[in-house]
Design a protein around this motif. Structure first.
Motif: not given
Length: 109
Positions: A31-38, A63-73
């Motif tokens: 909820x605070x935008x932590x990509x690792x949490x996504x 996974x989609x939210x993390x990918x959009x945020x730039x999380x590589x894997x």
């Protein structure tokens, strides 16, 4: 970036409350935008671990939210999950991801 919220597989809390707290803490961080949490939520929902039910729609969303945020894997994991989903399920996951983003924009305003 490392997945810091989900504990290694050998970690097994002794009661259901502890496992629920793992997912709850990830949701709070997300909820605070932590990509690792996504990403960690995607892992939990894709495997049905750490107190989360196995839910490929939710896994794809995270996974989609993390990918959009730039999380590589995350993009590769999203693709792997999508291989096991119908087009309708993928569309639902994308709708849920858009809702999450819209809700975050409303909170920030």
């Amino acid at each position: 970036m490392s997945a810091s919220w989900i504990k290694p597989v050998e970690f097994t809390p002794t009661d259901e409350t502890a496992t629920d707290m793992l997912v709850a803490s990830c949701l709070a961080a997300a909820a605070s935008g932590d990509l690792s949490a996504y990403f960690d939520l995607g892992v939990a929902y894709s495997t049905g671990s750490h107190g989360a039910p196995c839910d490929l729609i939710e896994a794809h969303k995270w996974f989609n939210l993390a990918a959009v945020g730039g999380y590589e894997d995350a993009a590769q994991c999203r693709s792997d999950v999508a291989d096991e989903m119908s087009a309708r399920e993928i569309a639902e996951a994308q709708r849920r991801a858009r809702e999450w983003l819209a809700a975050g924009a409303r909170r920030a305003a």
